[in-house]
Design a protein around this motif. Structure first.
Motif, PDB file in Angstrom:
ATOM      1  N   ASP A   1       4.662  10.900  13.824  1.00 42.38           N
ATOM      2  CA  ASP A   1       3.909  11.016  12.581  1.00 42.38           C
ATOM      3  C   ASP A   1       3.499  12.464  12.325  1.00 42.38           C
ATOM      4  O   ASP A   1       3.631  12.981  11.201  1.00 42.38           O
ATOM      5  CB  ASP A   1       2.676  10.102  12.605  1.00 42.38           C
ATOM      6  N   LEU A   2       3.031  13.170  13.368  1.00 43.58           N
ATOM      7  CA  LEU A   2       2.676  14.581  13.208  1.00 43.58           C
ATOM      8  C   LEU A   2       3.913  15.421  12.916  1.00 43.58           C
ATOM      9  O   LEU A   2       3.875  16.348  12.105  1.00 43.58           O
ATOM     10  CB  LEU A   2       1.979  15.106  14.463  1.00 43.58           C
ATOM     11  N   ALA A   3       5.004  15.104  13.605  1.00 47.81           N
ATOM     12  CA  ALA A   3       6.243  15.852  13.389  1.00 47.81           C
ATOM     13  C   ALA A   3       6.695  15.729  11.930  1.00 47.81           C
ATOM     14  O   ALA A   3       7.108  16.713  11.305  1.00 47.81           O
ATOM     15  CB  ALA A   3       7.330  15.345  14.331  1.00 47.81           C
ATOM     16  N   LEU A   4       6.613  14.524  11.382  1.00 43.23           N
ATOM     17  CA  LEU A   4       7.031  14.314   9.998  1.00 43.23           C
ATOM     18  C   LEU A   4       6.106  15.039   9.027  1.00 43.23           C
ATOM     19  O   LEU A   4       6.558  15.628   8.030  1.00 43.23           O
ATOM     20  CB  LEU A   4       7.066  12.817   9.691  1.00 43.23           C
ATOM     21  N   LYS A   5       4.811  15.032   9.310  1.00 42.72           N
ATOM     22  CA  LYS A   5       3.864  15.736   8.432  1.00 42.72           C
ATOM     23  C   LYS A   5       4.090  17.239   8.483  1.00 42.72           C
ATOM     24  O   LYS A   5       3.888  17.945   7.490  1.00 42.72           O
ATOM     25  CB  LYS A   5       2.432  15.381   8.832  1.00 42.72           C
TER      26      LYS A   5
END
Length: 514
Positions: free
Chosen positions: A351-355
Motif C-alpha cells: 500500500d505504501l509502495a503504491l502511494k
C-alpha cells in the motif's frame, strides 16, 4: 525510572538488514524527546543503468525529506546495467529482496506476472485516486485477466521510436544523399564501414527486428514474435517464416554479415549493446547506432557526444516516421509493449509502495527528482528547461526505469540541430501524424498463451538454435537452413500456436465489427 521505561521501546526498534524488502531502518525518526519513537521503513527498488558518480547523497537526502514526511519511509535503488537487464531482473525477482521491479516485453513481464511475482494492485487502487485519475482509464487496459500488475510509463502522442542515430556531418563530408529510405541508409552503412574498417557497424542482436521492419513495414504488422498479418487485413495472421519476405530479410542479413557490416561475434553479444556502442562513439571509433529508441538516444547519446565533440553534427533516421508514416499510432497502452513498475509480491508494504508511485506521477517535486536527479549536481534548470551544460557525463542521473511520464516531463535543452529533430517528432509533425492514424489494430489485444506452454517452450528452443542465427546472417546455405527451420517449427507446434492465435484474433475482429 523514566529511562527504564524507555528501554523496551528502544530495544524493540528493528535493525534494518540489507537485502530485505520493506524492512525497517535503524535510524528512527525522532522529532522530539516526548514524542513516540518510531522506526523508518525502507523500501528497495531496482532500475536500469548506472548511478551518477556524484549526487546520490544529495538525491537520497532530498528524497528522504519527501518520503519520511509523507510516509515515514525511505526508498533505495540498485542499478542494473542495460546490457544485462534481462538476466539480472530474473535473478532480482527470484531473490525477493525488492519492493519495486521494472519490466516490459524486454524482461518477460507477462511470464513473471503469471507466476505471481507481482502484487495484484486492483484491490488497492481505491487508495490512490489521484493516480487513477491521472491515467484516465489507461490502467484498465493494462490488466491481465482483470488484474493490474504494474503502473506503466505514460507516453504522449508523437513519433520517435526505433531508428538509426548517425553522424550527419560525415554524411555531408562523404557526399551521400540525405537518409530517407532503406537504400540511402544502406549506402551510409557501407561507406561508414569503409571509413571505419576495424569496427562492425552493427553489434546488437536486436537489429534483425529493425531490418525486418525496414523491408516489410508497408506490407505486414508483426503481431507476435512468430506471426505477422497483412497491413490491409490485420486480423488474418500467418507464420512470419512462411512469407517470401522472410527469406529476403535473412538474405540481406547474410549479405551484411559477410560484408562485415554485422559483427562476426554477434551471436555471443548481449541482448542490448547500447552501452558498448556509446563507448565506441565516444572514442570516435564508430559513427552510428543502428537500433535504439529515440528517447534513449536524445537523453543519453546526444549531450554526451556533444560534450566530447562539439564540432560534430548528428542525424536521426526514424524507421516508422521516415519510411512508413502510416504505422505511427497513438501511444500503446498494451501490456505487450509498455514498460511498467511493479510491486513485488514479497513486499510487506504494497500500500505504501503504491502511494509512493502515485506521488511519482502526480507531484512535480517527486517526479523531477526521480526522473532527473538533483538540480545543480545532475542537471541545471535554465529558462524552464533541463540543461546538462557543465555537467560531467558521469554525473548525469538516469531516470528510474518505467517512471517516464510525458505529461510530467520538463522540456530538455538540446543542441540546435537536434532540437529541430526533437520538435518535429515530438511536438509538431509527430503528434499530428499519430492523432491522424489513431490506435493500432492490436491496442487491446493480449494473446493468451496459457494453453500453449509446451509449444512455447519448444518454439523458444527453435528460436535460439535455428531462427536467431538466420536472423543475424549466420548461414552458409540459406535454402537448406530454411528447409530445416520449416521442419523444426512443425515439430515444435507452430501450427497449434498459429491456430490458437487466429482463433483469438477472430474474436477481436468480431468485437470490432470488422
Amino acid at each position: 525510572m523514566r529511562l527504564l521505561r524507555l528501554m523496551p521501546a528502544l530495544l524493540a526498534i528493528p535493525i534494518w538488514m540489507s537485502g530485505c524488502s520493506g524492512q525497517e531502518n535503524d535510524t528512527p525518526d525522532v522529532t522530539g524527546v516526548n514524542e513516540v519513537i518510531k522506526p523508518v521503513i525502507q523500501l528497495n527498488a531496482i532500475t536500469m543503468g548506472s548511478p551518477p558518480a556524484s549526487g546520490m547523497d544529495s538525491f537520497y537526502k532530498q528524497l528522504d525529506e519527501l518520503t519520511i514526511r509523507d510516509f515515514g519511509m525511505t526508498v533505495r535503488f540498485d542499478f542494473i546495467p542495460w546490457d544485462e537487464e534481462k538476466s539480472n531482473i530474473g535473478m532480482a525477482i527470484a531473490s525477493k529482496k525488492y519492493d519495486f521491479y521494472v519490466g516490459g516485453s524486454w524482461s518477460d513481464f507477462k511470464s513473471f506476472a503469471a507466476k505471481n511475482a507481482f502484487v495484484n494492485l486492483t484491490p488497492l487502487m481505491n487508495q490512490v485516486p489521484k493516480l487513477v485519475g491521472h491515467y484516465q482509464g489507461i490502467l484498465e487496459r493494462m490488466k491481465i485477466d482483470g488484474k493490474l500488475y504494474g503502473i506503466p510509463q505514460l507516453n504522449v502522442p508523437g513519433a520517435g521510436r526505433e531508428g538509426m542515430f548517425y553522424r550527419e556531418d560525415l554524411r555531408k563530408k562523404w557526399g551521400l544523399p540525405p537518409i530517407k529510405n532503406f537504400e540511402t541508409m544502406e549506402q551510409y552503412l557501407y561507406k561508414a564501414k569503409r571509413e571505419y574498417p576495424d569496427t562492425p557497424m552493427i553489434i546488437d542482436k536486436r537489429y534483425s527486428d529493425n531490418l525486418w521492419f525496414s523491408l516489410t513495414g508497408d506490407k505486414y504488422y508483426k503481431v507476435t514474435e512468430f506471426a505477422v498479418a497483412p497491413i490491409d487485413d490485420p486480423y488474418n495472421v500467418m507464420s512470419m517464416f512462411d512469407t517470401p519476405e522472410y527469406k529476403q530479410m535473412v538474405s540481406k542479413a547474410k549479405q551484411w554479415y559477410d560484408d562485415g557490416i554485422v559483427d562476426h561475434d554477434i551471436l555471443g553479444a548481449q541482448e542490448n549493446e547500447t552501452t558498448k556502442t556509446l563507448g565506441l562513439m565516444k572514442e570516435n571509433k564508430k559513427p552510428l547506432e543502428f537500433n535504439n529508441h529515440f528517447g534513449a538516444v536524445s537523453n543519453s547519446y546526444v549531450s554526451t557526444l556533444q560534450s566530447a565533440y562539439p564540432e560534430q553534427e548528428y542525424g536521426w533516421f526514424d524507421y516508422m516516421f521516415d519510411m512508413f508514416p502510416g504505422t505511427v499510432f497513438m501511444p500503446s497502452t498494451s501490456v505487450n509493449a509498455t514498460t511498467q513498475i511493479s510491486i513485488g509480491s514479497n513486499s510487506r508494504y504494497p500500500d505504501l509502495a503504491l502511494k509512493f508511485l502515485e506521488k511519482a506521477h502526480t507531484e512535480q517535486d517527486y517526479y523531477d527528482l526521480l526522473m532527473y536527479g538533483v538540480e545543480g549536481e545532475n542537471y541545471h534548470l535554465k529558462d524552464g528547461k533541463i540543461s546538462y551544460e557543465g555537467i560531467k557525463d558521469e554525473n548525469k542521473k538516469q531516470s528510474w526505469t518505467g517512471v517516464l511520464d510525458g505529461y510530467m516531463n520538463v522540456p530538455i535543452r538540446y543542441p540546435d540541430e537536434w532540437q529541430k529533430i526533437v520538435e518535429k517528432l515530438t511536438v509538431t509533425e509527430g503528434p499530428k501524424l499519430a492523432e491522424k492514424n489513431g490506435t493500432d489494430p492490436y491496442q487491446d489485444f493480449l494473446f493468451d498463451t496459457s494453453s500453449l506452454f509446451e509449444q512455447l517452450a519448444n518454439l523458444e528452443t527453435v528460436q535460439e538454435q535455428y531462427i536467431q542465427p538466420l536472423n543475424l546472417g549466420i548461414s552458409t546455405d540459406i535454402d537448406y537452413d530454411l528447409a530445416v527451420l520449416e521442419v523444426k517449427l512443425k515439430e515444435a507446434g507452430i501450427d497449434t500456436y498459429m491456430k490458437e492465435l487466429q482463433a483469438q484474433l477472430d474474436k477481436v475482429k468480431l468485437s470490432k465489427g470488422k
